[in-house]
Design an enzyme around this catalytic site. Structure first.
Site, PDB file in Angstrom:
ATOM      1  N   LYS A 215      -2.165  12.098  -2.355  1.00  0.00           N
ATOM      2  CA  LYS A 215      -1.138  12.448  -1.367  1.00  0.00           C
ATOM      3  C   LYS A 215       0.115  12.910  -2.118  1.00  0.00           C
ATOM      4  CE  LYS A 215      -3.340   9.524   2.085  1.00  0.00           C
ATOM      5  NZ  LYS A 215      -3.247   8.344   2.984  1.00  0.00           N
TER       6      LYS A 215
ATOM      7  N   ARG B 274      -8.577  13.448  -5.268  1.00  0.00           N
ATOM      8  CA  ARG B 274      -8.842  12.468  -4.206  1.00  0.00           C
ATOM      9  C   ARG B 274      -9.294  11.174  -4.860  1.00  0.00           C
ATOM     10  NH1 ARG B 274      -8.409  14.866   0.300  1.00  0.00           N
ATOM     11  NH2 ARG B 274      -8.688  12.843   1.252  1.00  0.00           N
TER      12      ARG B 274
ATOM     13  N   THR C 108      -3.331   5.788  -2.941  1.00  0.00           N
ATOM     14  CA  THR C 108      -4.210   6.936  -3.139  1.00  0.00           C
ATOM     15  C   THR C 108      -3.619   7.718  -4.309  1.00  0.00           C
ATOM     16  OG1 THR C 108      -2.881   8.356  -1.721  1.00  0.00           O
ATOM     17  CG2 THR C 108      -4.703   7.183  -0.673  1.00  0.00           C
TER      18      THR C 108
ATOM     19  N   ASP D 144       0.876  -1.173   0.000  1.00  0.00           N
ATOM     20  CA  ASP D 144       0.000   0.000   0.000  1.00  0.00           C
ATOM     21  C   ASP D 144       0.916   1.226   0.000  1.00  0.00           C
ATOM     22  OD1 ASP D 144      -1.647   2.107   0.584  1.00  0.00           O
ATOM     23  OD2 ASP D 144      -2.630   1.170   2.309  1.00  0.00           O
TER      24      ASP D 144
HETATM   25  C1  LIG Z   1      -4.195   7.535   3.490  1.00  0.00           C
HETATM   26  C2  LIG Z   1      -4.006   6.078   3.456  1.00  0.00           C
HETATM   27  C3  LIG Z   1      -5.056   5.232   3.065  1.00  0.00           C
HETATM   28  C4  LIG Z   1      -6.452   5.703   2.900  1.00  0.00           C
HETATM   29  O1  LIG Z   1      -6.686   6.581   1.894  1.00  0.00           O
HETATM   30  P1  LIG Z   1      -8.146   7.234   1.764  1.00  0.00           P
HETATM   31  O2  LIG Z   1      -8.104   7.845   0.411  1.00  0.00           O
HETATM   32  O3  LIG Z   1      -8.280   8.206   2.865  1.00  0.00           O
HETATM   33  O4  LIG Z   1      -9.141   6.129   1.858  1.00  0.00           O
HETATM   34  C5  LIG Z   1      -4.789   3.876   2.948  1.00  0.00           C
HETATM   35  N1  LIG Z   1      -3.568   3.386   3.205  1.00  0.00           N
HETATM   36  C6  LIG Z   1      -2.545   4.171   3.609  1.00  0.00           C
HETATM   37  C7  LIG Z   1      -1.221   3.560   3.888  1.00  0.00           C
HETATM   38  C8  LIG Z   1      -2.743   5.532   3.756  1.00  0.00           C
HETATM   39  O5  LIG Z   1      -1.740   6.302   4.190  1.00  0.00           O
END
Ligand SMILES: *Cc1c(COP(=O)(O)O)cnc(C)c1O
Length: 478
Positions: free
Chosen positions: A273, A279, A270, A241
């Site tokens: 970020k 988003r 995502t 992830d």
């Molecule tokens: C931010 C994050 C998510 C979740 O992302 P959302 O778009 O808020 O659902 C999942 N995994 C990790 C490691 C994250 O940092």
């Protein structure tokens, strides 16, 4: 592009909205003003480009498009097909992935799609082959119940929340902790680093179906080659992830052993970020899991958001430009400058520094909880968030940490000199804040004492730091 195009676009959009509900138009304008005026160090946030933002505000939002390109459950999806295919192509090229699925609405949704695809591929498919049917709905009710009992427990091994892992990596109260029997790996108590031998040991003992790597609050790079070897040694599917650090992968800061794409069976992320897109979420995988992943909608997700897929295509096209690699490397240089500035002033940092976009300050060194530090910094115009540190004595609500990240400020153009100045502001506030007391005199984990004059002064200095780096410089709302 004409010189006033961005201002004209956003001004006109607000004028149209204002005619219906002026308070919404006002709130949108106020949000821009707030974002422009704040020193944003939230490690998971960024500023998407005007082109990315504008790609979301249109009639693609009106279209249902369940299924995937060429295999839709709805008619009339030819234009959605165009943008979804473009976004997927940019994603494959950018990350060197065989397959990209760009529909997930968020990072958590991307993880759910990945879990579902792995369960379908690893657990359900072999069982169905044995039963000689193609889909579970071809089974009789009795056979289905028998099959479900036979499938037994599924196990996940992921990084613990307090070591920097994410809720969806098996945290018990989360859906992932309910779908899977979970165990987590932490970090070494002295170095704060992942101990791969311990991960291997946990994998050997626990024999997970899925090994998850990736984090929201771990300030170091992860060796995905070693993690894959561990997964292979126990026959686990290796999932990464990269929600937080996708921008660093895209910008070729994380290469070789530190690039998850060549090592993982499946990668989720995502897009908003460090990747600086709209988003949303995304799944990357090899051909083995591609068909299952593509069934994410409607098996896991609600209808795709074509307007957001259009914006993903725009943002991913931006991330393929050479200047994105420069941006990604500046994110890390800035984080290291911020870490060095804090260390030099006496702050305590988890792992003693950073290799990525984030720094985790252990504010117990200032005698504060994360909650007190977060509020004191906010009073002083510095936006951060509190975060647990490994084995946090204050738990996940009050915490002992402050997480700071550089993707957003790097987008604005701030550099290492400004990062050192930022470290000075953070240190000043934290060293001048003292814990408060409850009404009965006992120490409070939330209340704190900070001279308002100092908070005002730091706020002004934070504002001055930003003046040379306008946010959305081509957007003038008048
Ligand atoms: C931010 C994050 C998510 C979740 O992302 P959302 O778009 O808020 O659902 C999942 N995994 C990790 C490691 C994250 O940092």
């Amino acid at each position: 592009m004409s010189p006033n195009a961005e201002s004209t676009a956003f001004r006109s959009a607000l004028e149209v909205i204002r005619a219906v509900e002026p308070r919404v138009a006002d709130a949108i304008g106020a949000e821009l003003a707030d974002q422009r005026g704040s020193l944003k160090l939230i490690a998971s946030e960024n500023y998407a480009s005007p082109a990315t933002l504008l790609a979301m505000g249109n009639w693609f939002s009106d279209k249902y498009a369940e299924g995937t390109v060429g295999r839709r459950f709805y008619a009339g999806c030819q234009n959605v097909d165009t943008v979804e295919a473009l976004a997927a192509e940019h994603a494959r090229e950018l990350f060197g992935a065989a397959h990209a699925y760009v529909q997930p609405h968020s990072g958590i949704d991307a993880n759910l799609v990945a879990f579902w695809a792995i369960l379908a591929d690893r657990v359900e498919s072999p069982a169905l082959r044995k039963a000689q049917v193609r889909q579970v709905n071809e089974l009789t009710e009795a056979d289905w119940f028998a099959l479900r009992r036979e499938l037994g427990d599924q196990r996940m091994l992921g990084m613990s929340l307090d070591a920097g892992g994410h809720l969806t990596h098996g945290f018990r109260p989360n859906i992932s902790g309910k779908m899977f029997d979970q165990r987590s790996y932490g970090t070494d108590p002295t170095t704060g680093l992942i101990d791969y031998d311990r991960v291997a040991e946990a994998a050997r003992e626990f024999r997970p179906l899925i090994l998850v790597a990736g984090y929201s609050a771990y300030p170091r790079k992860v060796n995905f080659r070693i993690m894959r070897e561990i997964a292979d040694s126990v026959g686990a599917t290796f999932m990464v992830d990269m929600a937080h650090f996708a921008g660093l992968v895209a910008g070729k800061v994380f290469t070789g052993d530190f690039d998850p794409v060549p090592h993982a069976h499946i990668v989720t992320t995502t897009t908003h970020k460090s990747l600086r897109g709209p988003r949303g979420g995304m799944v990357l995988c090899g051909p083995e899991l591609a068909d299952q992943v593509d069934r994410g909608c409607p098996m896991v997700l609600g209808g795709p958001l074509p307007h957001v897929m259009a914006a993903k295509a725009v943002a991913l096209a931006e991330a393929r430009r050479p200047d994105f690699a420069d941006y990604a490397s500046r994110i890390v240089t800035n984080a290291q400058a911020l870490a060095d500035g804090l260390l030099r002033r006496g702050a305590k940092l988890v792992t003693g520094g950073t290799d990525n976009h984030l720094v985790l300050i252990d504010v117990s060194g200032y005698g504060l909880t994360g909650r007190q530090a977060e509020q004191a910094l906010l009073d002083s115009g510095i936006v951060t968030n509190r975060n647990a540190v490994p084995q946090d004595p204050n738990g996940a609500w009050y915490t002992s940490g402050i997480r700071v990240g550089t993707p957003a400020l790097t987008t604005r153009g701030l550099g290492t000199v400004e990062m050192d100045a930022t470290a000075e502001l953070i240190h000043t506030v934290l060293s001048q804040t003292t814990p408060g007391a409850n009404a009965d005199g006992t120490p409070s984990k939330a209340k704190y004492v900070l001279d308002p004059a100092l908070a005002d002064k730091v706020s002004r200095q934070a504002g001055e730091l930003l003046t040379g780096f306008p946010l959305y410089p081509a957007v003038d709302l008048g």
